[in-house]
Design a protein around this motif. Structure first.
Motif, PDB file in Angstrom:
ATOM      1  N   MET A 141       0.839  -1.210   0.000  1.00 34.57           N
ATOM      2  CA  MET A 141       0.000   0.000   0.000  1.00 34.57           C
ATOM      3  C   MET A 141       0.870   1.254   0.000  1.00 34.57           C
ATOM      4  O   MET A 141       0.437   2.311  -0.467  1.00 34.57           O
ATOM      5  N   LEU A 142       2.068   1.152   0.561  1.00 32.33           N
ATOM      6  CA  LEU A 142       2.854   2.374   0.781  1.00 32.33           C
ATOM      7  C   LEU A 142       3.383   3.025  -0.494  1.00 32.33           C
ATOM      8  O   LEU A 142       3.177   4.219  -0.693  1.00 32.33           O
ATOM      9  N   PRO A 143       4.071   2.268  -1.359  1.00 31.71           N
ATOM     10  CA  PRO A 143       4.576   2.952  -2.556  1.00 31.71           C
ATOM     11  C   PRO A 143       3.456   3.539  -3.416  1.00 31.71           C
ATOM     12  O   PRO A 143       3.615   4.625  -3.977  1.00 31.71           O
TER      13      PRO A 143
ATOM     14  N   ASN B 265       1.698   6.587  -1.780  1.00 34.01           N
ATOM     15  CA  ASN B 265       2.529   7.779  -1.942  1.00 34.01           C
ATOM     16  C   ASN B 265       2.010   8.733  -3.017  1.00 34.01           C
ATOM     17  O   ASN B 265       2.329   9.910  -3.010  1.00 34.01           O
TER      18      ASN B 265
ATOM     19  N   THR C  58       8.479   5.012  -5.481  1.00 36.35           N
ATOM     20  CA  THR C  58       7.631   5.498  -6.588  1.00 36.35           C
ATOM     21  C   THR C  58       7.971   6.971  -6.798  1.00 36.35           C
ATOM     22  O   THR C  58       7.613   7.821  -5.995  1.00 36.35           O
TER      23      THR C  58
END
Lengths: 312, 251, 251, 312
Positions: free
Chosen positions: A46-48, A51, A112
């Motif tokens: 979920m994080l990249p 972002n 990303t």
């Protein structure tokens, strides 16, 4: 043992193993490792992408990206549930992740950097994931197989959306937008190929996992399939795959491609990727910052239960 | 006439968009994984609503501005959202109390708008109301859970309520735009929503063992007229960065 | 030829600008009022240096891009700063350790550049060197103070050092641009700065009772070539928001 | 008393009072209040302008703004030093601020919403501050008078820079830039007029302060002077002052202007301005977050002193 033989016969006969069935301890452990690693990958993944939610350049794309990241959280949840059927709790698994003892897909340790990365992740990373996961829809463990069916359906949707994003940049976009897409492909191509894992010669556990039908095809087979599928898609976008050795081999009926830099792979695995520390820190921080919320939810549920009991 | 309606639609759309943007900052960082899903869901609904309001505003305006031109190419002083929604996420209590105070108003507003004489507004309101009914249920539940949870969560929820209260006044303050559209039966008189809102807020606060600040406390205002807090500029700088850097590009 | 030099000047200017931008985020929020002054001073020096490097780069390029076009109208992948300077401010130890690791390198680099065969580069370097001599003195003092202060400050300083170390490798890694300009006597070979840097760092760490991580630790790289961390995009979104929103306007 | 008479005679003779001189307790207290309030204003005043440092639209303007905010921190420091000569410590004064017991100029409780606000603050807020402060360069208390001389020199520089920023927007800028400036003037005009304090009829302490020469002109006199100075400047910019009652009164030789909304003034003073809570919170937070840094600096200084002592 007879039990083990019977177990293997069921698998060979294509009968699903269910949580209440007897199973060898090693089968259980391998599955817990594999399923939780997959769950962790969804959650860290979920994080990249997250972002770029705040910076998505159109409302439609923002909604699509939000929905995608939401699906990932959802996939994480089913997969933890599938793992829980094997007698381990989500909290235990998450602790392992936060302690740095459990793995997640190394691909999420890359940053990303532009909006084109979001399309490229959909196209390549989800593409590779699906390639890995479709066979698992037929794996021997019932809850995992059923989770995979649902996950794959959503991921192939994500892959199409990612590719569609890149079509906008590459075929309908400006020169800068196309350059952004090429740059993203340059950065994500090799890491995507590494997602299939070490080459078969190096791969451990594979034989047993294949016998147990929790791994169906070899890493190299899947990687080849992925390359064969992806090259024409890149051509359609007008992008160049950053591999000078890539070419069609009419004899094999496949694309040949260059050697993978496994040093990089092992390095990222060891924690030296560009974002390993940040990803883990972000997840740990969410967990630590959220402790008081979870405590409150529990405290309130207890108060409420006590009140109900008293009223009864 | 149409001008007031456009302005009104922008107010609706901007509040939905900015809150959606704020809420989506949580994704990947929620205290419970189920909340990553729930927060994304709320954000998605709000952004979807913004798109509908903007779409209609752009059509009425007839100058070729679509939803993205309205979202990405207006500056802070052209935004018409209420101040409440641009306040920082803070901790989970700040976020959920903000959501609750907004939802309780939003729900009452959409109920009213679903009776609008403008059929397009009524239609959008009916659709949005379904979503917001769930939002309100969820945020009420959380406020109760946090208020009547641990000592720490109670303290945080009360602090959030005290902090955000000052931004609730403008939800009920009518200006000339409202008056004009109310007269036409298009809009709802904001003042008329206050009683229902206060009732919801007081009921939830009671269940949450929280104390709502006095109803006659000093209130900030200006958002609907484009006078914002210092936060909005930062939200827009980030949100608009890509379209601004690539003028005319399509995505 | 000129192209390599432009690239090199952008690297110098971008590192100065981005660090100046980061440092200036502190103003008004420093732990001691004297530090509001000192941090502003460092930020001012760095932004002044960036202006000089950009001014020269723009002239050499000859396409009419002035310092502001270079600062405000390039995207993240066109920025050439080292990764170290774009790392978040974190706490005061993170900021001062970042500053120290940078200053020690910057000082050695400017010493070298003040001997550049390009007289304009030499001139700018001489001016900047005076400022950076003070920066290094100040950041060294703070690292010693924090490292050899309380248990808490020691822990924070060590954590900052461990965290940021991975971004120091690229300070000394030459690429084709460096090689070309070193051959012309215009630039300094980054590798040649390493010994002096390590010496400074080790001396200060010793005085600070801090342990420098192993010199052969894994190092991140890419900044000089335009491959950044996820932070730079946010810095630029904020920094560039106004010129991007008003294309062609002058301020 | 005789001491008091002698004190007043020195003041009337234009002799400066220095910290070691005898002074009435009320004089000391009034000065501490006035100087520290001024110091707090400089420190809190960093916040609204600091808000735009990261977004200044050119490098030159960014440098100018940084230097200006730096000067404000510097002014705060001299002024606290001047107050300290009266037997109170900076930490005590800052505690009063953080506890919400000390005042600072209410103008800083308004938000800076656009870049034009930065120019407008320089032009109007610094302009009003200078108008208030120039007479204080001649005030009876030596350290305060000397601090004011230095402060005023820098502030008139700031004012010119602010006006120059507005010239860029209004005379050389686009229609949007000019509109931005007009909007800023609309929001800052009345608060700037309020900076001179309540009208003389309402003002407390004034008579005594004037006798002590720590207040030289009345609030209304200064306000009129400010309006007279500012109106032609606004005309040059092509901006409209948001006061329909504003007009030249040839008979008085001054501009007449509309009634000030003192309710707003007292409301902001009471804590209800748009940013009161945020400003105080930001300063408190800086102080609290910085505690470990200050502790470390002290601990290190002590260690070093101990080592030096041991070596001796």
């Amino acid at each position: 043992s007879a039990q083990e033989r019977a177990f293997q016969e069921r698998i060979d006969a294509g009968i699903k193993i269910e949580p209440k069935d007897w199973m060898p301890e090693a089968y259980r452990k391998t599955l817990i490792r594999q399923i939780s690693q997959h769950a962790h990958s969804e959650i860290v993944g979920m994080l990249p992408e997250g972002n770029w939610i705040s910076r998505a350049p159109s409302l439609k794309r923002k909604a699509i990206l939000l929905a995608k990241v939401q699906d990932e959280a959802g996939h994480g949840l089913y997969l933890y549930s599938a793992a829980e059927t094997l007698g381990v709790s989500r909290d235990q698994l998450v602790d392992e992740l936060h302690a740095g003892r459990a793995k997640y897909s190394s691909i999420f340790n890359y940053p990303t950097l532009t909006w084109a990365d979001i399309g490229t992740i959909g196209w390549l990373v989800d593409g590779a994931a699906i390639m890995n996961q479709i066979p698992l829809c037929r794996c021997s463990f019932g809850p995992y197989s059923r989770a995979m069916i649902r996950v794959c359906k959503e991921e192939s949707f994500h892959q199409r959306q990612g590719y569609d994003l890149l079509i906008s940049l590459c075929r309908d976009g400006t020169a800068e937008q196309k350059a952004m897409a090429q740059d993203a492909l340059n950065r994500w191509w090799w890491p995507a190929l590494m997602m299939f894992g070490p080459s078969d010669a190096e791969s451990v556990h594979s034989a047993q996992s294949q016998a147990w039908r929790i791994k169906i095809f070899s890493n190299d087979e899947l990687r080849q399939r992925f390359v064969d599928q992806t090259v024409p898609q890149a051509e359609y976008l007008g992008l160049t795959i950053p591999d000078p050795d890539l070419k069609w081999n009419a004899e094999r009926g496949h694309y040949d491609f260059g050697a993978i830099d496994w040093d990089e792979f092992y390095n990222v695995l060891k924690g030296n990727g560009p974002c390993n520390r940040e990803r883990l820190r972000a997840r740990r921080q969410a967990w630590e910052d959220g402790a008081w919320v979870r405590d409150a939810a529990i405290a309130h549920a207890e108060k409420r239960a006590a009140r109900t009991a008293q009223a009864a | 006439m149409s001008e007031a309606k456009i302005e009104y639609l922008l107010r609706l759309g901007d509040s939905a968009l900015i809150l959606g943007q704020r809420v989506s900052e949580w994704i990947g960082h929620a205290p419970i994984m189920e909340e990553d899903v729930a927060l994304a869901n709320v954000a998605l609904d709000l952004i979807g609503q913004a798109r509908l309001w903007f779409g209609y505003a752009g059509e009425l305006e007839g100058r070729g501005r679509d939803e993205d031109a309205l979202a990405f190419l207006r500056e802070a002083h052209e935004y018409r959202n209420v101040l409440l929604v641009e306040q920082p996420n803070g901790n989970f209590a700040d976020t959920l109390v903000r959501q609750f105070l907004f939802d309780a108003w939003h729900h009452a507003l959409l109920e009213g708008l679903s009776q609008s004489h403008d059929p397009r507004i009524a239609e959008i309101a009916v659709k949005a109301l379904k979503e917001v009914t769930y939002h309100l249920e969820r945020s009420s539940d959380w406020v109760v859970r946090l208020g009547d949870g641990t000592e720490e969560s109670h303290r945080k929820a009360q602090a959030a309520l005290d902090e955000l209260w000052t931004y609730t006044g403008e939800l009920f303050a009518a200006d000339a735009i409202d008056a004009e559209l109310v007269a036409q039966g298009v809009a709802v008189d904001p003042a008329s929503l206050r009683e229902a809102w206060l009732h919801t807020v007081q009921a939830v606060c009671e269940a949450a063992t929280l104390t709502a600040p006095p109803a006659d406390a000093w209130m900030q205002s200006g958002g609907k007229q484009g006078r914002h807090t210092e936060h909005l500029g930062y939200i827009l700088a980030e949100m608009q960065s890509l379209p601004r850097a690539h003028p005319g590009a399509r995505w």
